[in-house]
Design an enzyme around this catalytic site. Structure first.
Site, PDB file in Angstrom:
ATOM      1  N   LYS A   1      -0.342  -0.596  -1.245  1.00 51.49           N
ATOM      2  CA  LYS A   1      -0.853  -1.254  -0.032  1.00 51.49           C
ATOM      3  C   LYS A   1       0.256  -2.039   0.654  1.00 51.49           C
ATOM      4  O   LYS A   1       0.034  -2.758   1.617  1.00 51.49           O
ATOM      5  CB  LYS A   1      -2.011  -2.183  -0.386  1.00 51.49           C
ATOM      6  CG  LYS A   1      -3.064  -1.498  -1.243  1.00 51.49           C
ATOM      7  CD  LYS A   1      -4.466  -1.732  -0.787  1.00 51.49           C
ATOM      8  CE  LYS A   1      -5.440  -1.221  -1.842  1.00 51.49           C
ATOM      9  NZ  LYS A   1      -6.527  -0.449  -1.273  1.00 51.49           N
TER      10      LYS A   1
ATOM     11  N   ASP B   1      -7.333 -11.684  -6.242  1.00 55.42           N
ATOM     12  CA  ASP B   1      -7.047 -10.283  -5.938  1.00 55.42           C
ATOM     13  C   ASP B   1      -6.328 -10.257  -4.590  1.00 55.42           C
ATOM     14  O   ASP B   1      -6.941 -10.465  -3.550  1.00 55.42           O
ATOM     15  CB  ASP B   1      -8.384  -9.536  -5.898  1.00 55.42           C
ATOM     16  CG  ASP B   1      -8.271  -8.123  -5.331  1.00 55.42           C
ATOM     17  OD1 ASP B   1      -7.242  -7.795  -4.712  1.00 55.42           O
ATOM     18  OD2 ASP B   1      -9.240  -7.366  -5.488  1.00 55.42           O
TER      19      ASP B   1
ATOM     20  N   GLN C   1      -5.245  -6.916  -0.539  1.00 54.04           N
ATOM     21  CA  GLN C   1      -5.254  -6.792   0.927  1.00 54.04           C
ATOM     22  C   GLN C   1      -4.471  -7.914   1.605  1.00 54.04           C
ATOM     23  O   GLN C   1      -4.479  -8.004   2.834  1.00 54.04           O
ATOM     24  CB  GLN C   1      -6.695  -6.800   1.451  1.00 54.04           C
ATOM     25  CG  GLN C   1      -7.507  -5.604   1.023  1.00 54.04           C
ATOM     26  CD  GLN C   1      -6.990  -4.291   1.601  1.00 54.04           C
ATOM     27  OE1 GLN C   1      -6.279  -4.257   2.599  1.00 54.04           O
ATOM     28  NE2 GLN C   1      -7.348  -3.201   0.970  1.00 54.04           N
TER      29      GLN C   1
ATOM     30  N   HIS D   1     -14.361  -6.437  -3.749  1.00 50.00           N
ATOM     31  CA  HIS D   1     -14.161  -5.033  -4.111  1.00 50.00           C
ATOM     32  C   HIS D   1     -14.715  -4.825  -5.527  1.00 50.00           C
ATOM     33  O   HIS D   1     -14.652  -5.737  -6.349  1.00 50.00           O
ATOM     34  CB  HIS D   1     -12.650  -4.768  -4.080  1.00 50.00           C
ATOM     35  CG  HIS D   1     -12.251  -3.338  -4.242  1.00 50.00           C
ATOM     36  ND1 HIS D   1     -12.179  -2.712  -5.459  1.00 50.00           N
ATOM     37  CD2 HIS D   1     -11.861  -2.420  -3.325  1.00 50.00           C
ATOM     38  CE1 HIS D   1     -11.765  -1.463  -5.292  1.00 50.00           C
ATOM     39  NE2 HIS D   1     -11.568  -1.253  -4.008  1.00 50.00           N
TER      40      HIS D   1
HETATM   41  N1  PMP Z   1      -9.037  -5.101  -4.409  1.00 51.80           N
HETATM   42  C1  PMP Z   1      -9.058  -4.867  -3.109  1.00 51.80           C
HETATM   43  C2  PMP Z   1      -9.426  -5.984  -2.183  1.00 51.80           C
HETATM   44  C3  PMP Z   1      -8.726  -3.602  -2.624  1.00 51.80           C
HETATM   45  O1  PMP Z   1      -8.746  -3.364  -1.309  1.00 51.80           O
HETATM   46  C4  PMP Z   1      -8.368  -2.585  -3.533  1.00 51.80           C
HETATM   47  C5  PMP Z   1      -8.026  -1.188  -3.058  1.00 51.80           C
HETATM   48  N2  PMP Z   1      -8.922  -0.647  -2.139  1.00 51.80           N
HETATM   49  C6  PMP Z   1      -8.359  -2.903  -4.888  1.00 51.80           C
HETATM   50  C7  PMP Z   1      -8.691  -4.157  -5.288  1.00 51.80           C
HETATM   51  C8  PMP Z   1      -8.015  -1.880  -5.922  1.00 51.80           C
HETATM   52  O2  PMP Z   1      -6.684  -1.529  -5.811  1.00 51.80           O
HETATM   53  P1  PMP Z   1      -6.140  -0.268  -6.621  1.00 51.80           P
HETATM   54  O3  PMP Z   1      -7.097   0.847  -6.345  1.00 51.80           O
HETATM   55  O4  PMP Z   1      -4.797  -0.039  -6.035  1.00 51.80           O
HETATM   56  O5  PMP Z   1      -6.103  -0.656  -8.061  1.00 51.80           O
END
Ligand code: PMP
Length: 406
Positions: free
Chosen positions: A227, A201, A204, A124
């Site tokens: 999430k 991270d 997910q 991401h």
């Molecule tokens: N890492 C991953 C793998 C994600 O799926 C997400 C959210 N789509 C994030 C980081 C970022 O999370 P947030 O927008 O809640 O900070």
């Protein structure tokens, strides 16, 4: 623990019971954000109705009660991560802010010109860009770990890229775009052997299986409350205490100081050193309620349900003419990404929405992954504990109509 029954679980989530564009809502965008059970919604509204006050001021009874709830939520997170210490749980706004905290307070001070930060090609943007900013400032390099066409990290290439120049390995536990579960425990061990730190991270991962940070062996682990059936605006950075102790503060302000004077300021003990300003108190309490909610179940039963949904979706997709699956890792959870031959993902998504089916389309904040797979984006159906096989049937019925239309 509570016996898993999907109808009862659905009854806990008020938002699911509505029609969208004239059809019962089918919510398959859980990787973007999960819905909230009544218990979480009530925890937030009860807090504002009965307890709202600023925390850690010890000024009066409401403040003491708010502090107890807020710190109680921290204890729930610590237990949720496998029994971490309270000082190791730092509230952030989410995974993104957690990564930026590590980049700002650790990486900027410990990474130099010529050093290497490894990130996978699956990441991401929030697990790429913070490291690129550090690299720009320090003269270090961010190098991508190659992946296979199935969407799995190429472990052989990883082994070859590891060297003493690698100071940080930043890995997603689960890919938001493809659902790939990366072998992070093994990869962390290999990183340690060359003296690199590891940031995982977990955005997910946390909703899909149990996490024990001490067993994983990472230095940092991050996730977002939203999430995991909790509210937006709150997330967690876990870090090893000995490491956090050596790190510079992130934001400056109230709460994070021990003493402040014009002669010099000293910083608060962990975890408060990293928590400047009035925190998202209701958000933390809401996240605590979400952890309570998920903890009422046997996690293996939830995982089995999600695995059944994914397998069912994969089987139905095999019979859907013109559908091309994107990312077919052996180990994956919660996500089915695909393209319809000759159609743009956003057109597919719009026509699904018209039939009440909510999916995400586009690059999923993973443009380097889309470039590697040579796709413009994907249509992503992502599953949670309250989804059903009947909803996946609705998805495929709707896709038949999309095909007629396009
Ligand atoms: N890492 C991953 C793998 C994600 O799926 C997400 C959210 N789509 C994030 C980081 C970022 O999370 P947030 O927008 O809640 O900070």
């Amino acid at each position: 623990s509570r016996v898993f029954d999907v109808d009862q679980v659905r009854a806990d989530f008020p938002i699911l019971h509505q029609t969208v564009n004239g059809q019962p809502l089918v919510y398959l965008d859980n990787a973007a954000t999960t819905q909230k059970p009544d218990s979480v919604i009530n925890a937030i509204s009860d807090y504002y109705r009965t307890t709202n006050a600023n925390v850690h001021r010890g000024a009066h009874s409401l403040s003491d009660r708010a502090t107890a709830l807020f710190e109680g939520a921290r204890a729930k997170v610590a237990a949720f991560l496998g029994g971490a210490a309270l000082e190791e749980i730092i509230w952030t706004r989410g995974t993104t802010e957690a990564a930026n905290l590590v980049a700002h307070s650790w990486a900027r001070y410990n990474i130099q010109a010529g050093d290497v930060i490894l990130v996978s090609n699956l990441e991401h943007h929030s697990n790429i860009v913070p490291w690129q900013l550090v690299a720009e400032e320090t003269g270090a390099k961010v190098l991508p770990l190659p992946i296979t066409d199935l969407g799995e990290i190429d472990l052989e290439a990883y082994r070859q890229m590891l060297s003493p120049a690698v100071k940080l390995v930043a890995l997603g536990h689960v890919s938001n775009a493809l659902g790939t579960v990366n072998p992070v425990a093994e990869m962390i061990e290999l990183a340690k052997a060359v003296g690199a730190l590891t940031y995982v991270d977990g955005a997910q991962a946390v909703a899909h299986f149990e996490i024990d940070v001490s067993k994983l062996g990472a230095d940092f682990y991050a996730f977002s409350g939203h999430k995991l059936f909790g509210p937006t605006g709150i997330g967690v950075l876990w870090g090893r205490k000995a490491l956090l102790d050596t790190m510079a503060p992130f934001h400056g302000g109230g709460e994070m100081i021990e003493t402040c004077s014009f002669a010099g300021t000293t910083f608060n003990r962990l975890p408060y050193k990293f928590e400047a300003g009035t925190p998202d108190i209701a958000g933390a309490i809401g996240l605590g309620a979400a952890i309570d909610y998920i903890s009422t179940f046997n996690r293996a039963e939830l995982a089995a349900h999600e695995e059944d949904l994914l397998n069912y979706c994969i089987a139905r997709a095999a019979d859907c003419e013109g559908l091309v699956a994107v990312g077919e890792a052996q180990q994956r959870v919660g996500v089915f990404s695909f393209l319809l031959d000759g159609s743009h993902p956003s057109d597919v998504g719009m026509l699904l929405d018209q039939q009440g089916v909510a999916v995400r389309t586009g690059h999923h904040c993973a443009q380097p992954l889309m470039a590697r797979l040579q796709v413009p984006g994907t249509v992503r159906a992502s599953f949670s504990i309250y989804n059903t096989r009947a909803e996946i049937d609705r998805l495929f019925e709707a896709l038949e109509k999309v095909k007629q239309f396009l």
